[in-house]
Write an enzyme that holds these catalytic residues in place. Structure first.
Site, PDB file in Angstrom:
ATOM      1  N   ILE A 152       0.822  -1.213   0.000  1.00 18.17           N
ATOM      2  CA  ILE A 152       0.000   0.000   0.000  1.00 18.17           C
ATOM      3  C   ILE A 152       0.862   1.272   0.000  1.00 18.17           C
ATOM      4  O   ILE A 152       0.407   2.336  -0.423  1.00 18.17           O
ATOM      5  CB  ILE A 152      -0.964  -0.036   1.208  1.00 18.17           C
ATOM      6  CG1 ILE A 152      -2.214   0.778   0.961  1.00 18.17           C
ATOM      7  CG2 ILE A 152      -0.286   0.364   2.496  1.00 18.17           C
ATOM      8  CD1 ILE A 152      -3.339   0.484   1.953  1.00 18.17           C
ATOM      9  N   ASN A 189      11.910  -8.285   6.840  1.00 17.67           N
ATOM     10  CA  ASN A 189      12.194  -7.556   8.077  1.00 17.67           C
ATOM     11  C   ASN A 189      11.745  -8.421   9.253  1.00 17.67           C
ATOM     12  O   ASN A 189      10.668  -9.020   9.210  1.00 17.67           O
ATOM     13  CB  ASN A 189      11.447  -6.218   8.082  1.00 17.67           C
ATOM     14  CG  ASN A 189      11.908  -5.312   6.960  1.00 17.67           C
ATOM     15  OD1 ASN A 189      13.097  -5.267   6.640  1.00 17.67           O
ATOM     16  ND2 ASN A 189      10.988  -4.598   6.347  1.00 17.67           N
ATOM     17  N   VAL A 199       4.435  -5.315  10.610  1.00 17.88           N
ATOM     18  CA  VAL A 199       3.275  -6.215  10.625  1.00 17.88           C
ATOM     19  C   VAL A 199       3.772  -7.592  11.059  1.00 17.88           C
ATOM     20  O   VAL A 199       4.602  -8.209  10.372  1.00 17.88           O
ATOM     21  CB  VAL A 199       2.595  -6.303   9.240  1.00 17.88           C
ATOM     22  CG1 VAL A 199       1.441  -7.305   9.287  1.00 17.88           C
ATOM     23  CG2 VAL A 199       2.087  -4.931   8.801  1.00 17.88           C
ATOM     24  N   HIS A 206       6.172 -12.130   6.163  1.00 17.64           N
ATOM     25  CA  HIS A 206       5.962 -11.784   4.759  1.00 17.64           C
ATOM     26  C   HIS A 206       7.293 -11.425   4.136  1.00 17.64           C
ATOM     27  O   HIS A 206       8.231 -11.029   4.840  1.00 17.64           O
ATOM     28  CB  HIS A 206       4.980 -10.609   4.624  1.00 17.64           C
ATOM     29  CG  HIS A 206       5.398  -9.394   5.388  1.00 17.64           C
ATOM     30  ND1 HIS A 206       5.197  -9.276   6.747  1.00 17.64           N
ATOM     31  CD2 HIS A 206       6.030  -8.262   5.002  1.00 17.64           C
ATOM     32  CE1 HIS A 206       5.672  -8.111   7.160  1.00 17.64           C
ATOM     33  NE2 HIS A 206       6.190  -7.478   6.128  1.00 17.64           N
ATOM     34  N   MET A 207       7.367 -11.546   2.826  1.00 16.59           N
ATOM     35  CA  MET A 207       8.581 -11.213   2.078  1.00 16.59           C
ATOM     36  C   MET A 207       8.278 -10.087   1.112  1.00 16.59           C
ATOM     37  O   MET A 207       7.306 -10.164   0.343  1.00 16.59           O
ATOM     38  CB  MET A 207       9.089 -12.454   1.328  1.00 16.59           C
ATOM     39  CG  MET A 207      10.345 -12.206   0.504  1.00 16.59           C
ATOM     40  SD  MET A 207      11.044 -13.755  -0.115  1.00 16.59           S
ATOM     41  CE  MET A 207      11.989 -14.275   1.324  1.00 16.59           C
ATOM     42  N   HIS A 208       9.086  -9.033   1.172  1.00 15.08           N
ATOM     43  CA  HIS A 208       8.974  -7.945   0.202  1.00 15.08           C
ATOM     44  C   HIS A 208       9.683  -8.345  -1.087  1.00 15.08           C
ATOM     45  O   HIS A 208      10.767  -8.939  -1.045  1.00 15.08           O
ATOM     46  CB  HIS A 208       9.653  -6.678   0.736  1.00 15.08           C
ATOM     47  CG  HIS A 208       9.060  -6.122   1.988  1.00 15.08           C
ATOM     48  ND1 HIS A 208       8.202  -5.043   1.996  1.00 15.08           N
ATOM     49  CD2 HIS A 208       9.202  -6.485   3.287  1.00 15.08           C
ATOM     50  CE1 HIS A 208       7.850  -4.770   3.253  1.00 15.08           C
ATOM     51  NE2 HIS A 208       8.443  -5.632   4.050  1.00 15.08           N
TER      52      HIS A 208
HETATM   53  P1  5GP Z   1       7.139  -4.650   7.342  1.00 16.76           P
HETATM   54  O1  5GP Z   1       7.387  -3.225   7.747  1.00 16.76           O
HETATM   55  O2  5GP Z   1       6.432  -5.410   8.446  1.00 16.76           O
HETATM   56  O3  5GP Z   1       8.340  -5.359   6.812  1.00 16.76           O
HETATM   57  O4  5GP Z   1       6.172  -4.586   6.097  1.00 16.76           O
HETATM   58  C1  5GP Z   1       4.816  -4.328   6.212  1.00 16.76           C
HETATM   59  C2  5GP Z   1       4.383  -3.723   4.904  1.00 16.76           C
HETATM   60  O5  5GP Z   1       2.993  -3.862   4.811  1.00 16.76           O
HETATM   61  C3  5GP Z   1       4.702  -2.242   4.758  1.00 16.76           C
HETATM   62  O6  5GP Z   1       5.539  -2.051   3.626  1.00 16.76           O
HETATM   63  C4  5GP Z   1       3.343  -1.584   4.599  1.00 16.76           C
HETATM   64  O7  5GP Z   1       3.334  -0.547   3.664  1.00 16.76           O
HETATM   65  C5  5GP Z   1       2.478  -2.744   4.156  1.00 16.76           C
HETATM   66  N1  5GP Z   1       1.087  -2.657   4.575  1.00 16.76           N
HETATM   67  C6  5GP Z   1       0.622  -2.357   5.809  1.00 16.76           C
HETATM   68  N2  5GP Z   1      -0.727  -2.392   5.825  1.00 16.76           N
HETATM   69  C7  5GP Z   1      -1.107  -2.740   4.560  1.00 16.76           C
HETATM   70  C8  5GP Z   1      -2.381  -2.943   3.965  1.00 16.76           C
HETATM   71  O8  5GP Z   1      -3.442  -2.817   4.580  1.00 16.76           O
HETATM   72  N3  5GP Z   1      -2.393  -3.290   2.647  1.00 16.76           N
HETATM   73  C9  5GP Z   1      -1.234  -3.445   1.925  1.00 16.76           C
HETATM   74  N4  5GP Z   1      -1.363  -3.794   0.639  1.00 16.76           N
HETATM   75  N5  5GP Z   1      -0.012  -3.259   2.467  1.00 16.76           N
HETATM   76  C10 5GP Z   1       0.044  -2.914   3.769  1.00 16.76           C
END
Ligand code: 5GP
Ligand code: ZN
Length: 114
Positions: free
Chosen positions: A33, A87, A96, A100-102
């Site tokens: 997002i 992360n 989050v 998950h994997m980016h």
């Molecule tokens: P983290 O910071 O945990 O590695 O990655 C979490 C990712 O989830 C972030 O890049 C953030 O932008 C994305 N994210 C958080 N909430 C949502 C959502 O409701 N929908 C989508 N598509 N991405 C989300």
């Protein structure tokens, strides 16, 4: 079973909408997002694990890389290359707590991480 409160579980269950680019029995991939690159996808196991090293997570940690590669291929990222990032916990920048994997690409990436 009680309803999940985790935001990615809600996305997996279609309780929250997302731009889904891939789905198989064990994973989905969606567009982030808040993209940090021209293409920024998240590969999310349907099963909930908090972290990369959570008990039981090894059941998805190998396959998640294969899914990331497949999603990168579907998005046309293979030829020029891409970056995958997981992360992990607070200092790793995880916001989050659902493993998950980016997958980042679509442009020359420099010293940025998701
Ligand atoms: P983290 O910071 O945990 O590695 O990655 C979490 C990712 O989830 C972030 O890049 C953030 O932008 C994305 N994210 C958080 N909430 C949502 C959502 O409701 N929908 C989508 N598509 N991405 C989300
Ligand atoms: Zn979850």
């Amino acid at each position: 079973m009680s309803k999940p409160t985790c935001i990615f579980c809600k996305i997996v269950n279609s309780e929250i909408p997302s731009a889904k680019v891939y789905e198989d029995p064990d994973f989905i991939a969606i567009r982030d997002i808040q993209p940090q690159a021209k293409t920024h996808l998240l590969v999310i196991p349907k099963a909930h694990f908090d972290h990369l090293d959570s008990p039981g997570a090894e059941s998805v940690t190998v396959k998640i890389i294969a899914v990331a590669n497949e999603v990168a291929r579907l998005e046309g990222l293979t030829a020029h290359g891409y970056r995958v990032v997981v992360n992990t916990r607070e200092w790793g920048g995880q916001t989050v707590a659902h493993l998950h994997m980016h997958v980042l690409g679509g442009e020359q990436l420099r010293g940025r991480f998701a």
